[in-house]
Motif scaffolding. Structure first.
Motif, PDB file in Angstrom:
ATOM      1  N   ILE A 120      16.915 -47.127  -6.834  1.00  0.00           N
ATOM      2  CA  ILE A 120      16.380 -46.352  -8.511  1.00  0.00           C
ATOM      3  C   ILE A 120      16.115 -44.548  -7.938  1.00  0.00           C
ATOM      4  O   ILE A 120      16.450 -44.811  -6.714  1.00  0.00           O
ATOM      5  CB  ILE A 120      14.513 -47.386  -8.508  1.00  0.00           C
ATOM      6  CG1 ILE A 120      13.561 -46.087  -7.606  1.00  0.00           C
ATOM      7  CG2 ILE A 120      14.578 -48.271  -8.440  1.00  0.00           C
ATOM      8  CD1 ILE A 120      12.479 -46.589  -7.809  1.00  0.00           C
ATOM      9  N   HIS A 121      16.618 -44.196  -9.100  1.00  0.00           N
ATOM     10  CA  HIS A 121      16.136 -43.061  -9.109  1.00  0.00           C
ATOM     11  C   HIS A 121      15.160 -42.477 -10.425  1.00  0.00           C
ATOM     12  O   HIS A 121      15.176 -43.246 -11.422  1.00  0.00           O
ATOM     13  CB  HIS A 121      17.228 -42.126  -9.410  1.00  0.00           C
ATOM     14  CG  HIS A 121      17.456 -40.833  -9.519  1.00  0.00           C
ATOM     15  ND1 HIS A 121      17.752 -39.677  -8.668  1.00  0.00           N
ATOM     16  CD2 HIS A 121      16.587 -39.443 -10.691  1.00  0.00           C
ATOM     17  CE1 HIS A 121      17.847 -38.752  -8.801  1.00  0.00           C
ATOM     18  NE2 HIS A 121      17.097 -38.965  -9.817  1.00  0.00           N
ATOM     19  N   GLU A 122      13.732 -41.918  -9.575  1.00  0.00           N
ATOM     20  CA  GLU A 122      12.939 -41.257 -10.323  1.00  0.00           C
ATOM     21  C   GLU A 122      12.885 -39.722 -10.910  1.00  0.00           C
ATOM     22  O   GLU A 122      14.075 -39.111 -10.430  1.00  0.00           O
ATOM     23  CB  GLU A 122      11.774 -41.464  -9.444  1.00  0.00           C
ATOM     24  CG  GLU A 122      11.136 -42.522  -8.577  1.00  0.00           C
ATOM     25  CD  GLU A 122       9.809 -42.338  -8.387  1.00  0.00           C
ATOM     26  OE1 GLU A 122       8.651 -42.299  -9.002  1.00  0.00           O
ATOM     27  OE2 GLU A 122       9.474 -43.599  -7.961  1.00  0.00           O
ATOM     28  N   HIS A 123      13.342 -39.591 -12.414  1.00  0.00           N
ATOM     29  CA  HIS A 123      12.976 -37.986 -12.967  1.00  0.00           C
ATOM     30  C   HIS A 123      12.351 -37.116 -11.736  1.00  0.00           C
ATOM     31  O   HIS A 123      11.356 -37.592 -11.781  1.00  0.00           O
ATOM     32  CB  HIS A 123      11.803 -38.877 -14.457  1.00  0.00           C
ATOM     33  CG  HIS A 123      12.817 -39.648 -15.318  1.00  0.00           C
ATOM     34  ND1 HIS A 123      14.343 -39.742 -15.699  1.00  0.00           N
ATOM     35  CD2 HIS A 123      12.541 -40.908 -15.710  1.00  0.00           C
ATOM     36  CE1 HIS A 123      14.010 -40.744 -16.231  1.00  0.00           C
ATOM     37  NE2 HIS A 123      13.699 -41.324 -16.123  1.00  0.00           N
ATOM     38  N   ASP A 166      18.231 -41.251  -5.053  1.00  0.00           N
ATOM     39  CA  ASP A 166      17.279 -42.226  -5.211  1.00  0.00           C
ATOM     40  C   ASP A 166      17.057 -42.488  -4.228  1.00  0.00           C
ATOM     41  O   ASP A 166      17.376 -42.056  -3.162  1.00  0.00           O
ATOM     42  CB  ASP A 166      18.989 -43.361  -5.023  1.00  0.00           C
ATOM     43  CG  ASP A 166      20.119 -42.747  -6.215  1.00  0.00           C
ATOM     44  OD1 ASP A 166      19.669 -41.892  -7.147  1.00  0.00           O
ATOM     45  OD2 ASP A 166      21.071 -43.277  -6.069  1.00  0.00           O
ATOM     46  N   GLY A 223      20.304 -49.852 -15.235  1.00  0.00           N
ATOM     47  CA  GLY A 223      19.925 -48.653 -15.733  1.00  0.00           C
ATOM     48  C   GLY A 223      18.552 -48.283 -16.272  1.00  0.00           C
ATOM     49  O   GLY A 223      17.285 -48.652 -15.595  1.00  0.00           O
ATOM     50  N   GLU A 224      18.333 -47.577 -17.314  1.00  0.00           N
ATOM     51  CA  GLU A 224      16.916 -47.324 -17.393  1.00  0.00           C
ATOM     52  C   GLU A 224      15.455 -48.290 -17.595  1.00  0.00           C
ATOM     53  O   GLU A 224      16.309 -49.022 -18.761  1.00  0.00           O
ATOM     54  CB  GLU A 224      16.618 -45.906 -18.634  1.00  0.00           C
ATOM     55  CG  GLU A 224      15.549 -45.827 -17.911  1.00  0.00           C
ATOM     56  CD  GLU A 224      15.227 -43.806 -18.802  1.00  0.00           C
ATOM     57  OE1 GLU A 224      14.830 -44.512 -20.721  1.00  0.00           O
ATOM     58  OE2 GLU A 224      16.065 -43.019 -18.628  1.00  0.00           O
ATOM     59  N   LYS A 244      11.300 -49.632 -17.440  1.00  0.00           N
ATOM     60  CA  LYS A 244       9.947 -49.429 -16.986  1.00  0.00           C
ATOM     61  C   LYS A 244       9.427 -50.420 -16.737  1.00  0.00           C
ATOM     62  O   LYS A 244       9.709 -51.788 -16.185  1.00  0.00           O
ATOM     63  CB  LYS A 244       9.146 -49.158 -19.036  1.00  0.00           C
ATOM     64  CG  LYS A 244       9.870 -48.050 -19.695  1.00  0.00           C
ATOM     65  CD  LYS A 244       9.162 -48.504 -21.495  1.00  0.00           C
ATOM     66  CE  LYS A 244      10.207 -46.783 -21.478  1.00  0.00           C
ATOM     67  NZ  LYS A 244       9.017 -46.702 -23.416  1.00  0.00           N
ATOM     68  N   THR A 257       8.489 -44.984 -15.438  1.00  0.00           N
ATOM     69  CA  THR A 257      10.058 -44.937 -16.439  1.00  0.00           C
ATOM     70  C   THR A 257      11.028 -44.865 -14.840  1.00  0.00           C
ATOM     71  O   THR A 257      10.640 -43.704 -13.846  1.00  0.00           O
ATOM     72  CB  THR A 257      10.908 -44.298 -17.113  1.00  0.00           C
ATOM     73  OG1 THR A 257       9.875 -44.578 -18.105  1.00  0.00           O
ATOM     74  CG2 THR A 257      12.104 -44.357 -18.439  1.00  0.00           C
ATOM     75  N   VAL A 258      11.848 -45.644 -14.844  1.00  0.00           N
ATOM     76  CA  VAL A 258      13.183 -45.168 -13.519  1.00  0.00           C
ATOM     77  C   VAL A 258      14.839 -45.515 -13.430  1.00  0.00           C
ATOM     78  O   VAL A 258      14.237 -46.599 -14.914  1.00  0.00           O
ATOM     79  CB  VAL A 258      12.660 -45.786 -12.249  1.00  0.00           C
ATOM     80  CG1 VAL A 258      11.677 -45.422 -11.483  1.00  0.00           C
ATOM     81  CG2 VAL A 258      12.882 -47.103 -12.056  1.00  0.00           C
ATOM     82  N   ASP A 259      15.805 -45.317 -13.385  1.00  0.00           N
ATOM     83  CA  ASP A 259      16.729 -45.656 -13.541  1.00  0.00           C
ATOM     84  C   ASP A 259      17.182 -46.337 -12.255  1.00  0.00           C
ATOM     85  O   ASP A 259      17.261 -45.674 -11.280  1.00  0.00           O
ATOM     86  CB  ASP A 259      17.829 -43.831 -13.562  1.00  0.00           C
ATOM     87  CG  ASP A 259      19.185 -45.084 -14.093  1.00  0.00           C
ATOM     88  OD1 ASP A 259      19.316 -45.867 -14.214  1.00  0.00           O
ATOM     89  OD2 ASP A 259      19.848 -43.680 -13.672  1.00  0.00           O
ATOM     90  N   LYS A 289      19.939 -48.251 -10.052  1.00  0.00           N
ATOM     91  CA  LYS A 289      21.053 -48.135  -9.761  1.00  0.00           C
ATOM     92  C   LYS A 289      21.847 -49.458  -9.104  1.00  0.00           C
ATOM     93  O   LYS A 289      22.823 -49.577  -9.556  1.00  0.00           O
ATOM     94  CB  LYS A 289      21.384 -47.004  -9.254  1.00  0.00           C
ATOM     95  CG  LYS A 289      21.528 -45.500  -9.649  1.00  0.00           C
ATOM     96  CD  LYS A 289      21.481 -45.095 -10.949  1.00  0.00           C
ATOM     97  CE  LYS A 289      21.822 -43.535 -10.650  1.00  0.00           C
ATOM     98  NZ  LYS A 289      21.909 -42.612  -9.831  1.00  0.00           N
TER      99      LYS A 289
END
Length: 764
Positions: free
Chosen positions: A104-107, A112, A148-149, A151, A160-162, A164
């Motif tokens: 995951i990638h946090e804003h 990652d 994807g993005e 919640k 919210t995270v992306d 991958k």
């Protein structure tokens, strides 16, 4: 590329395994140290305690010293418990440290984060987790969403995270066997492999293959009523057991397993599921059947059991069915409630309280006490006040009873040993012989009154049997029975049947809930406020009255109800009005209904065959696991049917084969016939037996909730299953099969199978 990924993941697994071994060794040493320390404290307990009983201050000093030693023992015990729990957790992780990874990638972050998910958490430092517990908030991403993005909910609010990457692992003996990358919650390959395994006598955890809709069930924390309608084999029971584990994790410190109760269909099923929570590192919740709950509360009455209830429901007596349907309804629950409320003003039945064969407190006197309180007293206040008044009167009777002849005789009959024991309760010298006599007399009377005191405390002055019969007699004045198609003659016959049963110490399942509910309303007792979560499996076989009674009995509990309305073998068509009835018991705003239509238990061929038994509009979906078509054998007579059965058993050796008959009598006869042919089998007569591997002969009503490699439906003839009332039972039997299904009928097949297209089975 694939080789490099596997090489990387194997290296990571090796690092994690090393950390598990290191931590496990550390905690094993802690366990041994705690055991040595506890043993040393116990060995030297009296050496380290300062004993001084000569003065008051000495006694206090001794007490403090003992307390200090006990505290030391408690500390060592807590250390042992904590270290042992860690060793058990790490032992579980050693077998399979994790089963999934998400990236995951946090804003706002530069890189990652790799999240590995397993049965429990593992950290190598306070802020660095090697494995996240599958129940942790961030782990829900793996089950709930795609790439994807996305919640996900946390205790601090929505995040919210992306996402991958989603990766699944199959790990055995410290080696990665297979890696799947997928954008779904669970790849079909992993699920297919798990579903293809043989059945077991114990249900397994499904945390590695939880589906998205199952995850919604598991993580629901807002609903007061969560209703799960699931097709046979849809994983509803497994998901709900994971839900219990999740709730115990989510509310750790505020919820323990003793505050969670599961009502299951039978004791066989309890035995089948009792390893799931321990496998996840949690203690089992309270498990019981409704029959056990009622029987425990009525030790002096024999409650109708599953076999008796099944036979009665299938007896074909229309008037009995109508009365039982009425007694199962919410209308009857409301009528019983109204009757109980009326007892606040008049109509309560009482019994004489006797002592040594004579009336001590007459029922007339007790009635005067009970109805002598103010009009604003409710039933519980009245019973409490009556009990308190009777205890006071009993205490006042002690003095007058001390002068009775029987007391004098009892004192004269005391042995020297008995006299010494009684006198020990009087620390000072008696002033004179009369004082000693009064002391002995009081002791004798109080001892003799203990039984009366217990009768008062346990409300034995109430006559619950008479109260129930009176209520039944008054029911035509409380509700219009003609609206339930019951005549006065039929109702009176029902009353006679209930009275006869009570006189013989027996009570039917149709009567037991009203019996308990009326008693609870009369006494204000048995409302359990400790239970916080209540689960009911196979809820389709519960009546609206039973559900309303459980709602009354566990007022603080959130309810999770799961079942399949297509498998209602006791409540039949009444099960389809269940949602309407539940809507009157729970706040619609806090009610959630989840449907599970995909069946995972059976092969596609068995699922497609079974769903046609319910009609062409069935919503059930099959999972794409292939197998043989179900087989239907119609034989000319019973010996030929037994030949077919023997052939099936011999061709499927090594698997668990359940031969399911309709009634216990059918199964007893069949088991004997198999024994005569030298075929070893295990006949399940009652729900208290254990499941075993091999050939099981089991009556239909005990097979609820269970699954088997191979199922043979025995005697599926028109004579045995003639019409519509048996449709749900036939569906239930067929959906117990995981890999193979055989239907054997003698002479003429049940017409219920005519709904299944010919291409969905082999006819032999």
């Amino acid at each position: 590329m694939a080789d490099s990924i596997k090489e990387y993941e194997q290296h990571h697994l090796d690092v994690v395994e090393d950390e598990i071994r290191t931590q496990k060794h550390k905690f094993e040493l802690s366990v041994k140290k705690a055991e040595r320390d506890e043993s040393a404290i116990q060995d030297n307990f009296y050496n380290d305690v300062r004993l001084n009983s000569g003065t008051y201050s000495g006694l206090m000093d001794t007490s403090v010293s003992i307390r200090q030693q006990q505290q030391l023992l408690d500390e060592r015990q807590n250390s042992w418990n904590s270290a042992t729990a860690q060793v058990e957790k790490l032992t579980r992780l050693q077998e399979r440290p994790y089963f999934a990874r998400i990236d995951i990638h946090e804003h706002g972050e530069n890189r990652d984060e790799k999240i590995y998910i397993g049965l429990a958490s593992l950290a190598d430092s306070p802020d660095h987790y090697l494995i996240y517990d599958w129940r942790a908030p961030i782990s829900s991403i793996y089950y709930e969403n795609k790439l994807g993005e996305v919640k996900y909910a946390t205790p601090d609010g929505e995040q919210t995270v992306d996402v991958k990457l989603k990766r699944q692992f199959q790990i055995e003996n410290g080696k990665i066997q297979t890696i799947f990358d997928t954008d779904a919650a669970i790849g079909d390959q992993l699920l297919l492999k798990n579903l293809s395994n043989q059945s077991s006598t114990k249900m397994k955890s499904i945390v590695t293959t939880i589906q998205r809709e199952q995850n919604q069930i598991i993580r629901d924390t807002k609903s007061d009523l969560l209703f799960v309608q699931g097709a046979a084999g849809s994983g509803k029971t497994a998901a709900v057991l994971q839900r219990v584990a999740f709730l115990l994790y989510r509310y750790r410190g505020n919820l323990n397993s003793s505050q969670v109760i599961l009502f299951s269909p039978n004791q066989l099923f309890n035995d089948y599921i009792n390893q799931v929570l321990p496998e996840l590192g949690e203690q089992n919740m309270v498990q019981m059947t409704y029959y056990q709950y009622a029987s425990h509360r009525l030790p002096n009455l024999e409650v109708e059991n599953l076999s008796q209830r099944f036979l009665e429901d299938n007896s074909g007596a229309t008037h009995k069915r109508k009365i039982n349907d009425f007694k199962s309804s919410l209308a009857y629950f409301k009528a019983v409630t109204n009757y109980a409320d009326s007892l606040n003003h008049a109509g309560m039945h009482f019994r004489n309280i006797k002592f040594q064969g004579s009336i001590l407190f007459s029922k007339e006197m007790i009635r005067d006490i009970y109805y002598g309180f103010n009009d604003n007293y409710n039933l519980r206040n009245r019973i409490d006040g009556t009990r308190e008044s009777l205890v006071k009167r009993l205490n006042r009777r002690i003095k007058s009873e001390m002068k009775s002849k029987w007391v004098e005789s009892a004192i004269q009959d005391l042995s020297d040993e008995q006299l010494r024991t009684i006198r020990m309760g009087h620390p000072e010298e008696f002033a004179d012989p009369d004082a000693e006599y009064r002391f002995l007399a009081k002791h004798i009377v109080i001892g003799a009154f203990k039984k009366v005191h217990r009768q008062i405390i346990h409300n034995r002055f109430l006559s619950i049997n008479n109260q129930v019969v009176t209520m039944l007699k008054q029911m035509p004045q409380l509700i219009d029975l003609s609206n339930h198609q019951i005549t006065a003659v039929e109702w009176q016959a029902g009353i006679n049947s209930t009275v006869k049963g009570l006189k013989n110490g027996q009570i039917s399942m149709a009567d037991v809930s009203a019996y308990l509910y009326l008693y609870d309303r009369m006494t204000g007792r048995h409302v359990n406020r400790d239970i916080r979560y209540l689960f009911i499996d196979e809820v389709q076989d519960y009546t609206p009255f039973q559900l309303a009674f459980l709602k009354y009995s566990f007022p603080r509990a959130k309810f999770t109800l799961l079942g399949d309305l297509n498998q209602a073998i006791f409540t039949h068509e009444n099960s389809h009005s269940m949602m309407r009835d539940l809507a009157t018991m729970f706040d619609p705003e806090k009610t959630r209904v989840i449907e599970l239509n995909k069946s995972y238990r059976s092969t596609e061929q068995i699922t497609d065959f079974s769903k046609y038994l319910l009609g062409s509009d069935s919503k059930i979906e099959s999972f794409a696991r292939q197998g043989a078509l179900p087989v239907i054998n119609v034989t000319k007579d019973q010996p030929a049917a037994l030949d077919v059965l023997q052939g099936v058993i011999e061709s499927e050796s090594g698997e668990t084969i359940a031969v399911i008959g309709k009634t216990l009598a059918d199964c007893i006869q069949l088991s004997s016939q198999l024994n005569d042919r030298g075929i070893k089998n295990n006949l399940l007569r009652t729900e208290n037996q254990r499941l075993t591997n091999g050939v099981l002969v089991i009556p239909s009503y005990l097979a609820k909730g269970l699954e088997f490699d191979s199922v043979v439906m025995w005697d599926a003839s028109k004579k045995q299953y003639p019409g519509e009332d048996d449709r749900q039972l036939v569906y239930t039997i067929c959906t117990r099969a995981m890999h193979d299904l055989t239907v054997i009928a003698e002479k003429e097949l049940s017409p219920l199978f005519s709904a299944v297209p010919a291409e969905r089975y082999q006819l032999k």
